[in-house]
Design an enzyme around this catalytic site. Sequence first.
Site, PDB file in Angstrom:
ATOM      1  N   ARG A 122       0.820  -1.232   0.000  1.00 32.27           N
ATOM      2  CA  ARG A 122       0.000   0.000   0.000  1.00 32.27           C
ATOM      3  C   ARG A 122       0.846   1.272   0.000  1.00 32.27           C
ATOM      4  O   ARG A 122       0.378   2.342   0.377  1.00 32.27           O
ATOM      5  CB  ARG A 122      -0.992   0.023   1.172  1.00 32.27           C
ATOM      6  CG  ARG A 122      -1.951  -1.146   1.148  1.00 32.27           C
ATOM      7  CD  ARG A 122      -3.219  -0.858   1.928  1.00 32.27           C
ATOM      8  NE  ARG A 122      -4.048  -2.045   1.973  1.00 32.27           N
ATOM      9  CZ  ARG A 122      -4.001  -2.939   2.952  1.00 32.27           C
ATOM     10  NH1 ARG A 122      -3.199  -2.758   3.985  1.00 32.27           N
ATOM     11  NH2 ARG A 122      -4.757  -4.007   2.910  1.00 32.27           N
ATOM     12  N   LYS A 144       0.480  11.531  -9.923  1.00 31.19           N
ATOM     13  CA  LYS A 144      -0.486  10.684 -10.657  1.00 31.19           C
ATOM     14  C   LYS A 144       0.273   9.486 -11.193  1.00 31.19           C
ATOM     15  O   LYS A 144       1.292   9.653 -11.879  1.00 31.19           O
ATOM     16  CB  LYS A 144      -1.085  11.453 -11.842  1.00 31.19           C
ATOM     17  CG  LYS A 144      -2.480  11.965 -11.611  1.00 31.19           C
ATOM     18  CD  LYS A 144      -3.110  12.462 -12.910  1.00 31.19           C
ATOM     19  CE  LYS A 144      -4.374  13.237 -12.606  1.00 31.19           C
ATOM     20  NZ  LYS A 144      -5.033  13.751 -13.820  1.00 31.19           N
ATOM     21  N   GLU A 186       3.289  19.355 -23.610  1.00 33.33           N
ATOM     22  CA  GLU A 186       2.882  19.569 -22.212  1.00 33.33           C
ATOM     23  C   GLU A 186       3.403  20.908 -21.687  1.00 33.33           C
ATOM     24  O   GLU A 186       2.867  21.458 -20.729  1.00 33.33           O
ATOM     25  CB  GLU A 186       3.380  18.412 -21.321  1.00 33.33           C
ATOM     26  CG  GLU A 186       2.898  17.020 -21.733  1.00 33.33           C
ATOM     27  CD  GLU A 186       1.482  16.683 -21.259  1.00 33.33           C
ATOM     28  OE1 GLU A 186       0.687  17.612 -21.003  1.00 33.33           O
ATOM     29  OE2 GLU A 186       1.186  15.467 -21.173  1.00 33.33           O
ATOM     30  N   LYS A 228       3.023  23.359 -12.471  1.00 33.57           N
ATOM     31  CA  LYS A 228       2.393  22.101 -12.044  1.00 33.57           C
ATOM     32  C   LYS A 228       2.482  21.966 -10.526  1.00 33.57           C
ATOM     33  O   LYS A 228       1.541  21.512  -9.873  1.00 33.57           O
ATOM     34  CB  LYS A 228       3.031  20.896 -12.752  1.00 33.57           C
ATOM     35  CG  LYS A 228       2.341  19.598 -12.360  1.00 33.57           C
ATOM     36  CD  LYS A 228       2.503  18.450 -13.341  1.00 33.57           C
ATOM     37  CE  LYS A 228       1.608  17.288 -12.893  1.00 33.57           C
ATOM     38  NZ  LYS A 228       1.643  16.132 -13.761  1.00 33.57           N
ATOM     39  N   ASN A 246      -5.360  18.736 -17.322  1.00 34.73           N
ATOM     40  CA  ASN A 246      -5.885  17.782 -18.293  1.00 34.73           C
ATOM     41  C   ASN A 246      -6.278  18.474 -19.604  1.00 34.73           C
ATOM     42  O   ASN A 246      -6.888  17.857 -20.479  1.00 34.73           O
ATOM     43  CB  ASN A 246      -7.092  17.065 -17.677  1.00 34.73           C
ATOM     44  CG  ASN A 246      -7.050  15.571 -17.894  1.00 34.73           C
ATOM     45  OD1 ASN A 246      -7.889  15.037 -18.620  1.00 34.73           O
ATOM     46  ND2 ASN A 246      -6.082  14.880 -17.318  1.00 34.73           N
ATOM     47  N   HIS A 249      -6.518  16.724 -23.052  1.00 34.86           N
ATOM     48  CA  HIS A 249      -6.362  15.280 -22.849  1.00 34.86           C
ATOM     49  C   HIS A 249      -7.623  14.470 -23.128  1.00 34.86           C
ATOM     50  O   HIS A 249      -7.539  13.258 -23.292  1.00 34.86           O
ATOM     51  CB  HIS A 249      -5.866  14.999 -21.423  1.00 34.86           C
ATOM     52  CG  HIS A 249      -4.396  15.261 -21.252  1.00 34.86           C
ATOM     53  ND1 HIS A 249      -3.840  16.507 -21.415  1.00 34.86           N
ATOM     54  CD2 HIS A 249      -3.360  14.422 -20.959  1.00 34.86           C
ATOM     55  CE1 HIS A 249      -2.534  16.433 -21.210  1.00 34.86           C
ATOM     56  NE2 HIS A 249      -2.206  15.176 -20.948  1.00 34.86           N
ATOM     57  N   HIS A 253      -6.353  11.601 -25.265  1.00 36.54           N
ATOM     58  CA  HIS A 253      -6.339  10.194 -24.841  1.00 36.54           C
ATOM     59  C   HIS A 253      -7.153   9.322 -25.810  1.00 36.54           C
ATOM     60  O   HIS A 253      -6.796   8.167 -26.046  1.00 36.54           O
ATOM     61  CB  HIS A 253      -6.902  10.060 -23.422  1.00 36.54           C
ATOM     62  CG  HIS A 253      -5.895  10.390 -22.347  1.00 36.54           C
ATOM     63  ND1 HIS A 253      -6.233  10.525 -21.025  1.00 36.54           N
ATOM     64  CD2 HIS A 253      -4.555  10.587 -22.396  1.00 36.54           C
ATOM     65  CE1 HIS A 253      -5.153  10.800 -20.306  1.00 36.54           C
ATOM     66  NE2 HIS A 253      -4.121  10.848 -21.119  1.00 36.54           N
ATOM     67  N   HIS A 265       2.158  10.448 -26.819  1.00 35.22           N
ATOM     68  CA  HIS A 265       1.215  11.150 -25.940  1.00 35.22           C
ATOM     69  C   HIS A 265       1.202  12.655 -26.248  1.00 35.22           C
ATOM     70  O   HIS A 265       0.137  13.266 -26.376  1.00 35.22           O
ATOM     71  CB  HIS A 265       1.616  10.889 -24.482  1.00 35.22           C
ATOM     72  CG  HIS A 265       0.770  11.613 -23.486  1.00 35.22           C
ATOM     73  ND1 HIS A 265      -0.536  11.265 -23.198  1.00 35.22           N
ATOM     74  CD2 HIS A 265       1.031  12.699 -22.690  1.00 35.22           C
ATOM     75  CE1 HIS A 265      -1.034  12.084 -22.279  1.00 35.22           C
ATOM     76  NE2 HIS A 265      -0.095  12.965 -21.952  1.00 35.22           N
TER      77      HIS A 265
END
Length: 365
Positions: A122, A144, A186, A228, A246, A249, A253, A265
């Site tokens: 975990r 993320k 990006e 960011k 996003n 995106h 995506h 990407h």
Amino acid sequence: MSQIDTIHVGPPDAGYDVLVGQQDVAAGIDSLLPPSVHRVLIVHAAAVQPLAQRIADVLAQRDVQTYLEVLPDGEAAKTVEVAAHLWSVLGQAGFTRTDAVVGVGGGAVTDLAGFVAGTWLRGVPVVQVPTTLLAMVDAAVGGKTGINTGEGKNLVGSFHEPAGVLVDLSSLRTLPRADLIAGMAEVVKGGFIGEPRILELLRDDPQAALEPDSPVLRELVVRKIALKARVVTADLKEASLREILNYGHTFGHAVEQVNGYRRRHGEAVALGMIYVAELARRAGLLDDAGVADHRAVLTAIGLPTTYTPPPGQGWDEHLAAMRRDKKTRGALLRFVVVDSAGEPGRLEGPSEEDLRAAYDAVVTP
Ligand SMILES: NC(=O)c1ccc[n+]([C@@H]2O[C@H](COP(=O)([O-])OP(=O)(O)OC[C@H]3O[C@@H](n4cnc5c(N)ncnc54)[C@H](O)[C@@H]3O)[C@@H](O)[C@H]2O)c1
Ligand SMILES: O=C(O)C(=O)C[C@@H](O)[C@H](O)[C@H](O)COP(=O)(O)O
Ligand SMILES: [Zn+2]
């Protein structure tokens, strides 16, 4: 050793640092990991094997047991099978909560390394060493993590913040130019959603922006990471503000998935920004000059602004993929948009007609 810029992510008394400059990352990792760490799994892209080996050698000198795992290239690393293989490596080596994972490579590697570290017991510490422009300015920062499933991009994942991020700009010297350009998408995104100085730098000298050792590229990297960092510090788990990261995106995506991840990407995100700019224009949010500016900045950097879908794939497939976007709520499609004043906002539930018209404006006849 050049000057190092330090960008802190998270509250002042917690969080982690992103260190940017030309630096010895092996020594940097050594000083980041607490003395309690006995085992380190280094997962890396094949293209940066010498760097991964150097990190292992430095850690071995202080009696850390190191395990090196080379990953399949690109998106092929972001699968449950690759994650399961690494869980098995960790289990067999007896990794405990005082051991750590290091990711060395592009965004695909840092996403997978973060995911494996975030799920093992975990959560064990992960240090990220991004070696593509895209991973430096985006993927390695912010916590993320994720893998793809047959149904779509990044559908399984977690938020797991790194213990630190080490950006050695000299890694960009070996990066293929097409990957450098893709990573710039990006950076451009950061310009549109909140850091206009990025757009000025790109407009003034797009060629210098693509020179790995240039001060312009360095400033772009630092500015995008700082943007960011501000956003994820305010909203780590994407309750609201973080959605602006996003931008581009939702359609991006979809392009990646429909093309079987054969488009980079960053290229897909560039197309996604054109798509959503066209959508915002139809919704009366963005004027013609704003849409033209999107095309001009992306074109100057060498990013695509028009798109030919693969044979047999059309609007229906792209729409179906967009419906699985994480910003969707039930049947309500939601897009991050930027208006004519440069302010990010949301466009919720655009008409089928506008969704389709924006697609037609991106797709080459
Ligand atoms: N977690 C996030 O916040 C986040 C943000 C943006 C993107 N991403 C993810 O990042 C991924 C894209 O990352 P990417 O564009 O870095 O692609 P990538 O990881 O596929 O790397 C691109 C290519 O560059 C090679 N490479 C890496 N470093 C190199 C170097 N220094 N020299 C030579 N070759 C090198 C890799 O082996 C690969 O072939 C996508 O999966 C995307 O979803 C995640
Ligand atoms: O950090 C974020 O938040 C982002 O959305 C950054 C994006 O560039 C990145 O591609 C991210 O992985 C997309 O996330 P997803 O939630 O749409 O899978
Ligand atoms: Zn992205």
